[in-house]
Design a protein around this motif. Sequence first.
Motif, PDB file in Angstrom:
ATOM      1  N   ASP A 163      47.131  24.078  11.951  1.00 39.28           N
ATOM      2  CA  ASP A 163      46.795  25.585  12.335  1.00 39.28           C
ATOM      3  C   ASP A 163      48.142  26.281  12.313  1.00 39.28           C
ATOM      4  N   LEU A 164      49.296  25.732  12.442  1.00 33.06           N
ATOM      5  CA  LEU A 164      50.685  26.362  12.435  1.00 33.06           C
ATOM      6  C   LEU A 164      51.011  26.687  10.707  1.00 33.06           C
ATOM      7  N   GLY A 165      50.444  25.688  10.041  1.00 36.10           N
ATOM      8  CA  GLY A 165      50.688  26.063   8.575  1.00 36.10           C
ATOM      9  C   GLY A 165      50.032  27.246   8.144  1.00 36.10           C
ATOM     10  N   GLU A 166      48.880  27.287   8.689  1.00 38.27           N
ATOM     11  CA  GLU A 166      47.912  28.471   8.199  1.00 38.27           C
ATOM     12  C   GLU A 166      48.073  29.662   8.883  1.00 38.27           C
ATOM     13  N   ARG A 167      48.839  29.722   9.961  1.00 40.24           N
ATOM     14  CA  ARG A 167      49.374  31.044  10.688  1.00 40.24           C
ATOM     15  C   ARG A 167      50.321  31.873   9.424  1.00 40.24           C
ATOM     16  N   ALA A 168      49.807  33.224   9.089  1.00 39.40           N
ATOM     17  CA  ALA A 168      50.346  33.826   8.279  1.00 39.40           C
ATOM     18  C   ALA A 168      52.029  33.829   8.264  1.00 39.40           C
ATOM     19  N   SER A 169      52.386  34.041   9.477  1.00 35.75           N
ATOM     20  CA  SER A 169      53.686  34.445   9.464  1.00 35.75           C
ATOM     21  C   SER A 169      54.208  34.036  11.083  1.00 35.75           C
ATOM     22  N   TYR A 170      55.741  33.369  11.255  1.00 34.01           N
ATOM     23  CA  TYR A 170      55.973  33.305  12.672  1.00 34.01           C
ATOM     24  C   TYR A 170      56.814  34.550  12.920  1.00 34.01           C
ATOM     25  N   ASP A 171      56.996  34.796  14.059  1.00 36.79           N
ATOM     26  CA  ASP A 171      57.575  35.924  14.520  1.00 36.79           C
ATOM     27  C   ASP A 171      58.926  36.209  13.788  1.00 36.79           C
ATOM     28  N   PRO A 172      59.001  37.301  13.163  1.00 37.99           N
ATOM     29  CA  PRO A 172      60.135  37.601  12.305  1.00 37.99           C
ATOM     30  C   PRO A 172      61.530  37.974  13.053  1.00 37.99           C
ATOM     31  N   HIS A 173      61.307  38.244  14.338  1.00 37.68           N
ATOM     32  CA  HIS A 173      62.158  38.977  15.087  1.00 37.68           C
ATOM     33  C   HIS A 173      62.536  37.913  16.390  1.00 37.68           C
ATOM     34  N   TYR A 174      62.201  36.589  16.212  1.00 38.93           N
ATOM     35  CA  TYR A 174      62.236  35.891  17.175  1.00 38.93           C
ATOM     36  C   TYR A 174      63.797  35.896  18.106  1.00 38.93           C
ATOM     37  N   ILE A 175      64.612  35.780  17.473  1.00 39.76           N
ATOM     38  CA  ILE A 175      65.996  36.236  18.140  1.00 39.76           C
ATOM     39  C   ILE A 175      66.360  37.418  17.444  1.00 39.76           C
ATOM     40  N   ARG A 176      66.668  38.355  18.564  1.00 41.14           N
ATOM     41  CA  ARG A 176      67.211  39.686  18.196  1.00 41.14           C
ATOM     42  C   ARG A 176      68.584  39.731  18.538  1.00 41.14           C
ATOM     43  N   ILE A 177      69.458  39.928  17.563  1.00 40.21           N
ATOM     44  CA  ILE A 177      70.952  40.656  18.020  1.00 40.21           C
ATOM     45  C   ILE A 177      71.299  41.805  17.679  1.00 40.21           C
ATOM     46  N   ARG A 178      71.558  42.511  18.777  1.00 41.81           N
ATOM     47  CA  ARG A 178      71.522  44.082  18.596  1.00 41.81           C
ATOM     48  C   ARG A 178      72.803  44.650  19.425  1.00 41.81           C
ATOM     49  N   ASN A 179      73.616  45.150  18.096  1.00 42.45           N
ATOM     50  CA  ASN A 179      74.763  45.870  18.402  1.00 42.45           C
ATOM     51  C   ASN A 179      75.702  45.007  19.138  1.00 42.45           C
ATOM     52  N   TYR A 180      75.858  43.897  18.671  1.00 44.81           N
ATOM     53  CA  TYR A 180      76.704  42.787  19.235  1.00 44.81           C
ATOM     54  C   TYR A 180      78.126  42.682  19.146  1.00 44.81           C
ATOM     55  N   ASP A 181      79.016  43.239  20.107  1.00 49.37           N
ATOM     56  CA  ASP A 181      80.426  42.979  19.804  1.00 49.37           C
ATOM     57  C   ASP A 181      80.906  41.958  20.807  1.00 49.37           C
ATOM     58  N   PHE A 182      81.847  41.291  20.450  1.00 53.58           N
ATOM     59  CA  PHE A 182      82.571  39.867  21.116  1.00 53.58           C
ATOM     60  C   PHE A 182      83.794  39.857  21.203  1.00 53.58           C
ATOM     61  N   PHE A 183      84.358  39.495  22.499  1.00 55.61           N
ATOM     62  CA  PHE A 183      85.936  39.601  22.614  1.00 55.61           C
ATOM     63  C   PHE A 183      86.375  38.447  23.145  1.00 55.61           C
ATOM     64  N   TYR A 184      87.545  37.634  22.750  1.00 58.83           N
ATOM     65  CA  TYR A 184      88.238  36.885  23.354  1.00 58.83           C
ATOM     66  C   TYR A 184      89.232  37.664  24.102  1.00 58.83           C
ATOM     67  N   GLY A 185      89.398  37.735  25.135  1.00 54.77           N
ATOM     68  CA  GLY A 185      90.517  38.646  25.899  1.00 54.77           C
ATOM     69  C   GLY A 185      90.477  39.939  25.062  1.00 54.77           C
ATOM     70  N   ALA A 186      91.738  40.149  24.527  1.00 56.73           N
ATOM     71  CA  ALA A 186      91.879  41.578  23.906  1.00 56.73           C
ATOM     72  C   ALA A 186      91.347  41.523  22.333  1.00 56.73           C
ATOM     73  N   THR A 187      91.173  40.351  21.930  1.00 57.21           N
ATOM     74  CA  THR A 187      90.756  40.203  20.453  1.00 57.21           C
ATOM     75  C   THR A 187      89.379  40.443  20.359  1.00 57.21           C
ATOM     76  N   GLN A 188      89.168  41.317  19.638  1.00 57.35           N
ATOM     77  CA  GLN A 188      87.616  41.351  19.027  1.00 57.35           C
ATOM     78  C   GLN A 188      87.370  40.501  17.907  1.00 57.35           C
ATOM     79  N   VAL A 189      86.206  39.678  18.234  1.00 59.48           N
ATOM     80  CA  VAL A 189      85.823  38.551  17.010  1.00 59.48           C
ATOM     81  C   VAL A 189      84.312  39.006  16.498  1.00 59.48           C
ATOM     82  N   LEU A 190      83.778  39.565  16.838  1.00 51.98           N
ATOM     83  CA  LEU A 190      82.364  40.071  16.532  1.00 51.98           C
ATOM     84  C   LEU A 190      82.293  41.495  16.544  1.00 51.98           C
TER      85      LEU A 190
END
Lengths: 292, 246
Positions: free
Chosen positions: A34-61
Amino acid sequence: MNPEQNHSTNTGNRQAATSRQEVSQQQIQVEAKDLGERASYDPHYIRIRNYDFFYGATQVLFDINMDLPERQVTALIGPSGCGKSTLLRNLNRMNDLIDGIRHNGDVLIDGESIYHPQLEVISLRKRVGMVFQKSNPFPKSIYENVIYSLRVAGGRRKSQLDEAVERSLKRAALWDEVKDRLHESAFSLSGGQMQRLCIARAIANDPEIILMDEPCSALDPIATGKIEDLIHELKENYTIVIVTHNMQQAARVSDRTAFFYLGKLIEYGETQQIFMNPKNNQTEAYVSGRFG
Amino acid sequence: MFRGALDNRIFVALGFFQPNQKKSMKRFFDDELNTIRSHLSLMGEKAIEQLRTAIKALIERDREAAERVRRNDDILDELEVKIDEEAIRFVGLRGPVARDLRLVVVGMKAGHDLERVGDEANNIAKRALKLVDEQPVKEYVDIPRMAAMAEEMLRDALSAFFDGDEAKAIDVCQRDGEVDKINKQLYRELVGCISERPSTTTAAIELMFVSKSLERIADHATNIAEEVIYLLRGEDVRHTKEVSPD
């Protein structure tokens, strides 16, 4: 994978575990079909949105936006320090353990923010397992390594634990090699076996997502081949995100590839497109080994 | 003809030296890619030379030139084998991706096309030898015209390859139809000659083969041009309207 079903198993719900045991091989095959026959899996399963990340003052993403599809393998590539491991470790909030971190934007898994105030980080990490660069088995037996998290969660029933050990080790393609020595120390295993044991330990929790941070970098080509075959099989049931410095490995195992440079997502697309016809010159130079 | 400018052009063709872009690092295996390219350049020169000599042998009834073409065919065969060996070795040992991979694949395919051009030139030389003692069917007008067009297409396809010139490659593809038309027209004319003067049958049939060979050479030039577009764009344009408007 039904999150509710996972939840019930994770919390040691006996009924769910028993019913799972009773699922016949035939039913499993039907499900797989059944899984194999499912046309497609959720293409947006993990959504990363406008994501910035900082270690202290240093922005790394910087302003990362990407959608990772369900039950596919997404490879994160880029030179050291480009932020790919940071992003990977943020998907189950492993970086929360570091002082002075902060982020902007959001990460949603199956529609739920991983930063939701009501969300317990422990439950997030049950949903999002992790395998590290260097295998890190606990100084316990093979058996105890696999069911460690189940024991922590209060699992006592031997049949349930035995079943979890067998299922996880089988899924990690290690069962046949260790079934007669389950109570020997995990340190008696080879490097490749230890890494597969760590994968089995992650699977025992019944996660939805498995994060892999250079899982083969310390392994010989044979063990690497086994892990790659395993990744290929595991994506039937799990969404996998892998960080690798090995371009050929990314090309072999992943469905989608994201190239990062200096904390920015430079290009993200189907793996075939990234390796056959990248749109960005930096991506082209990186995948063909001319970046410098 | 191409080798002199090769080193300066290679990265332009590879698309790495573009304005406002950081230069890519040169790697030790770039020399190996250069070897494939320089062999291809040499093949291009030799194939064009073979074509010119074969046509000269035909028109000037030059037996010695025709025999030279037949002797030199081995050079193209050997170069094709060399390119294949280098390309397969590169795939096996260097694991090329993206443009490097496309370059290696296109190198092999273009090498094969140039070897076939050599075979067709060889065929023309064979026909020229047979025609040395035959009475002319008609004045040579269309054959030299076709030969000049096919040669120009080959030259342009190769320079599109070395200069990374996509527009020139598309232009080559679009010129193929014209050569096809002349081939068909010449065929009709030669059939007319045979019915009017049956004594010209042998010579007319030989010329039909020559015309067909030239038409095939233009096809190989078109193949190379399509391969150049694939190299530059990463998109297979064969059998699309862009390259075959008819």
